[in-house]
Design an enzyme around this catalytic site. Structure first.
Site, PDB file in Angstrom:
ATOM      1  N   GLU A 123       1.172   3.804   1.931  1.00 49.81           N
ATOM      2  CA  GLU A 123       1.834   4.182   3.186  1.00 49.81           C
ATOM      3  C   GLU A 123       3.113   3.383   3.385  1.00 49.81           C
ATOM      4  O   GLU A 123       4.118   3.896   3.896  1.00 49.81           O
ATOM      5  CB  GLU A 123       0.918   3.907   4.388  1.00 49.81           C
ATOM      6  CG  GLU A 123      -0.418   4.628   4.363  1.00 49.81           C
ATOM      7  CD  GLU A 123      -1.510   3.827   3.674  1.00 49.81           C
ATOM      8  OE1 GLU A 123      -1.244   3.230   2.609  1.00 49.81           O
ATOM      9  OE2 GLU A 123      -2.636   3.802   4.180  1.00 49.81           O
ATOM     10  N   ALA A 172     -20.370   9.235 -29.244  1.00 50.93           N
ATOM     11  CA  ALA A 172     -19.878  10.319 -30.091  1.00 50.93           C
ATOM     12  C   ALA A 172     -20.955  10.643 -31.112  1.00 50.93           C
ATOM     13  O   ALA A 172     -21.396   9.766 -31.866  1.00 50.93           O
ATOM     14  CB  ALA A 172     -18.594   9.889 -30.801  1.00 50.93           C
ATOM     15  N   CYS A 189      -5.585   1.304   6.083  1.00 46.48           N
ATOM     16  CA  CYS A 189      -6.332   0.071   6.369  1.00 46.48           C
ATOM     17  C   CYS A 189      -5.868  -0.535   7.684  1.00 46.48           C
ATOM     18  O   CYS A 189      -4.747  -0.315   8.135  1.00 46.48           O
ATOM     19  CB  CYS A 189      -6.174  -0.921   5.225  1.00 46.48           C
ATOM     20  SG  CYS A 189      -4.519  -1.583   5.063  1.00 46.48           S
ATOM     21  N   GLU A 201     -19.706   1.332 -24.705  1.00 48.36           N
ATOM     22  CA  GLU A 201     -19.497   2.015 -25.989  1.00 48.36           C
ATOM     23  C   GLU A 201     -20.608   1.683 -26.984  1.00 48.36           C
ATOM     24  O   GLU A 201     -20.381   1.634 -28.189  1.00 48.36           O
ATOM     25  CB  GLU A 201     -18.110   1.662 -26.561  1.00 48.36           C
ATOM     26  CG  GLU A 201     -16.974   2.380 -25.864  1.00 48.36           C
ATOM     27  CD  GLU A 201     -15.699   2.474 -26.708  1.00 48.36           C
ATOM     28  OE1 GLU A 201     -15.791   2.631 -27.946  1.00 48.36           O
ATOM     29  OE2 GLU A 201     -14.621   2.379 -26.118  1.00 48.36           O
ATOM     30  N   CYS A 213      -1.897  -1.275   7.331  1.00 47.16           N
ATOM     31  CA  CYS A 213      -1.031  -0.092   7.291  1.00 47.16           C
ATOM     32  C   CYS A 213      -0.970   0.578   8.656  1.00 47.16           C
ATOM     33  O   CYS A 213       0.053   1.157   9.014  1.00 47.16           O
ATOM     34  CB  CYS A 213      -1.533   0.904   6.255  1.00 47.16           C
ATOM     35  SG  CYS A 213      -1.244   0.328   4.575  1.00 47.16           S
ATOM     36  N   HIS A 272       0.834  -1.196   0.000  1.00 43.54           N
ATOM     37  CA  HIS A 272       0.000   0.000   0.000  1.00 43.54           C
ATOM     38  C   HIS A 272       0.873   1.252   0.000  1.00 43.54           C
ATOM     39  O   HIS A 272       2.068   1.194   0.303  1.00 43.54           O
ATOM     40  CB  HIS A 272      -0.924  -0.022   1.221  1.00 43.54           C
ATOM     41  CG  HIS A 272      -2.028  -1.033   1.084  1.00 43.54           C
ATOM     42  ND1 HIS A 272      -3.007  -1.201   2.020  1.00 43.54           N
ATOM     43  CD2 HIS A 272      -2.296  -1.925   0.085  1.00 43.54           C
ATOM     44  CE1 HIS A 272      -3.841  -2.156   1.618  1.00 43.54           C
ATOM     45  NE2 HIS A 272      -3.426  -2.608   0.454  1.00 43.54           N
ATOM     46  N   THR A 295     -22.998  -3.877 -32.781  1.00 46.51           N
ATOM     47  CA  THR A 295     -21.691  -3.272 -33.035  1.00 46.51           C
ATOM     48  C   THR A 295     -20.700  -4.323 -33.533  1.00 46.51           C
ATOM     49  O   THR A 295     -19.918  -4.072 -34.454  1.00 46.51           O
ATOM     50  CB  THR A 295     -21.160  -2.608 -31.737  1.00 46.51           C
ATOM     51  OG1 THR A 295     -22.093  -1.599 -31.342  1.00 46.51           O
ATOM     52  CG2 THR A 295     -19.794  -1.997 -31.922  1.00 46.51           C
ATOM     53  N   TRP A 326     -15.532   8.553 -39.909  1.00 46.18           N
ATOM     54  CA  TRP A 326     -15.583   8.709 -38.464  1.00 46.18           C
ATOM     55  C   TRP A 326     -16.439   9.917 -38.113  1.00 46.18           C
ATOM     56  O   TRP A 326     -16.510  10.854 -38.906  1.00 46.18           O
ATOM     57  CB  TRP A 326     -14.178   8.908 -37.875  1.00 46.18           C
ATOM     58  CG  TRP A 326     -13.272   7.753 -38.133  1.00 46.18           C
ATOM     59  CD1 TRP A 326     -12.337   7.639 -39.099  1.00 46.18           C
ATOM     60  CD2 TRP A 326     -13.233   6.519 -37.392  1.00 46.18           C
ATOM     61  NE1 TRP A 326     -11.708   6.416 -39.022  1.00 46.18           N
ATOM     62  CE2 TRP A 326     -12.240   5.720 -37.984  1.00 46.18           C
ATOM     63  CE3 TRP A 326     -13.945   6.037 -36.315  1.00 46.18           C
ATOM     64  CZ2 TRP A 326     -11.942   4.440 -37.509  1.00 46.18           C
ATOM     65  CZ3 TRP A 326     -13.634   4.768 -35.856  1.00 46.18           C
ATOM     66  CH2 TRP A 326     -12.643   3.988 -36.448  1.00 46.18           C
ATOM     67  N   ARG A 383     -10.278   3.416 -22.356  1.00 48.64           N
ATOM     68  CA  ARG A 383     -10.186   1.943 -22.327  1.00 48.64           C
ATOM     69  C   ARG A 383      -9.021   1.497 -21.442  1.00 48.64           C
ATOM     70  O   ARG A 383      -9.080   0.464 -20.779  1.00 48.64           O
ATOM     71  CB  ARG A 383      -9.977   1.409 -23.749  1.00 48.64           C
ATOM     72  CG  ARG A 383     -11.194   1.576 -24.634  1.00 48.64           C
ATOM     73  CD  ARG A 383     -10.911   1.044 -26.028  1.00 48.64           C
ATOM     74  NE  ARG A 383     -12.083   1.157 -26.891  1.00 48.64           N
ATOM     75  CZ  ARG A 383     -12.132   0.700 -28.136  1.00 48.64           C
ATOM     76  NH1 ARG A 383     -11.066   0.125 -28.676  1.00 48.64           N
ATOM     77  NH2 ARG A 383     -13.230   0.822 -28.839  1.00 48.64           N
TER      78      ARG A 383
END
Ligand code: AOF
Ligand code: ZN
Length: 364
Positions: free
Chosen positions: A51, A153, A74, A293, A83, A49, A195, A169, A183
């Protein structure tokens, strides 16, 4: 000064964005006698972690120092040790925390433990910035649902394709690169079968400096995906296909043989499979965020099933017209303005020649 050092800790935390799932991003700075003697950030789940990195760098200088940390330390034994114990053992005197850890295993108990051991703890410094940085973790740990991000878009006249279906596009190259950046950040990407049939996409991250591919999730209620689809053959990232009860067992076996995971989900009347069920299933698999998307039908479903938290809405300076040219949200639509999905905290950015609107679902 507290804010200044916390801002530095937030900057460090941000280095981990997109790399720590299912853990939060966390940054830590240790200050002794007015100078930084240790700093670090959480780099990946299962590794030390923030810390612990900062304490290691500070060494003996951590004694009587102040620790700035963007998330409550934590106090539980997870993949790594607590931690709080390391902080106490190092002799830190004062701890400044931006926000409590919403993980039910921690949730205030870390701060309590530090106080019980005589450390001074100040909470809430840069709390809003810290919460935004961990918006994904906060949603997932508190609800079990992945943080839903809808990206679309459109042209200036609100279309996602011409009346013939042509769409390459809408936005400029700069915007498309920005999407690859998204992504790279989120755990999974989700698209509909429409798609896949239309574009045969790979749904990978293609950035100049490389990047991390999201897990690819396809909503395919009837199990229509061709076995030759690029994303089933390229081995670039795991594939999950969400099907309804009517998909043929034979097809599902063939998909599994190609290495895809198949999830059979209940149907929602008038639509395909339940995307809320899908989100629950994916959350259980430690998928903390999903970039949706589209296309238009999937976008309509995620909005109707209320699994979207944030939108990235690109608007390109192009006009194509056409009564039948599709918009970004399909489905039947609403009959009444009072039922509209309302967004808030809207921000506007110029990306190349396009505009990017970013906003959150209205919190009720
Ligand atoms: C911190 N500092 O840098 C991080 C924390 O499995 P583990 O041991 O990595 O524990 C994961 C949990 O620890 C995670 O769900 C969150 O509550 C906390 N993450 N805490 O003090 C850190 N990454
Ligand atoms: Zn920890």
């Amino acid at each position: 000064m507290d804010e200044l050092y916390m801002k530095q800790a937030l900057m460090l935390a941000a280095q981990g964005l997109g790399r720590t799932s299912p853990n939060p991003v966390v940054g830590a700075v240790i200050v002794a006698d007015g100078s930084i003697v240790g700093q670090g950030w959480h780099q990946a789940a299962g590794t030390p972690h923030a810390e612990v990195h900062a304490l290691a760098q500070a060494g003996r200088l951590a004694r009587n120092a102040t620790l700035y940390v963007t998330l409550e330390p934590c106090c539980h034994h997870g993949r790594t040790g607590p931690c709080t114990d390391a902080i106490i053992a190092a002799g830190v005197k004062r701890v400044v925390v931006a926000m409590t850890d919403p993980n039910p295993l921690v949730r205030g108990k870390g701060i309590q433990k530090l106080r019980q051991h005589g450390l001074e703890v100040l909470e809430g410094v840069c709390a809003a910035e810290a919460a935004q940085l961990n918006e994904v973790f906060i949603k997932w740990i508190a609800t079990g649902l992945p943080f839903g991000v809808l990206k679309t878009a459109i042209t200036l006249d609100g279309k996602i394709a011409t009346y013939t279906g042509h769409s390459k596009w809408i936005t400029s190259e700069r915007s498309r690169e920005y999407v690859h950046g998204l992504r790279n950040m989120y755990d999974a990407i989700l698209v509909g079968i429409g798609t896949v049939l239309a574009d045969d996409p790979s749904l990978t991250t293609r950035l100049p400096g490389g990047g991390k591919n999201p897990i690819r999730v396809i909503v395919d209620s009837k199990g229509r995906i061709p076995l030759e689809a690029k994303l089933l053959c390229d081995c670039e990232a795991p594939v999950i296909i969400a099907v309804g009860p009517e998909a043929s067992a034979e097809k599902l076996a063939a998909l599994q043989a190609k290495g895809a995971e198949v999830l059979t989900l209940p149907l929602v009347a008038g639509r395909g499979v339940s995307l809320r069920h899908l989100f629950v299933e994916l959350g259980q698999r430690n998928i903390t965020s999903i970039l949706v998307e589209g296309g238009a039908e999937v976008n309509a479903s995620v909005l109707a099933e209320n699994v979207v938290d944030k939108v990235h809405w690109f608007i390109a300076p192009k006009i194509i017209g056409g009564k039948t040219a599709p918009g970004p949200v399909g489905g039947l639509g609403l009959s009444d303005m009072a039922q509209a999905t309302v967004l808030e905290d809207m921000q506007v950015k110029n990306i190349g020649k396009d505009i990017l609107l970013t906003a959150y679902m209205q919190r009720r």
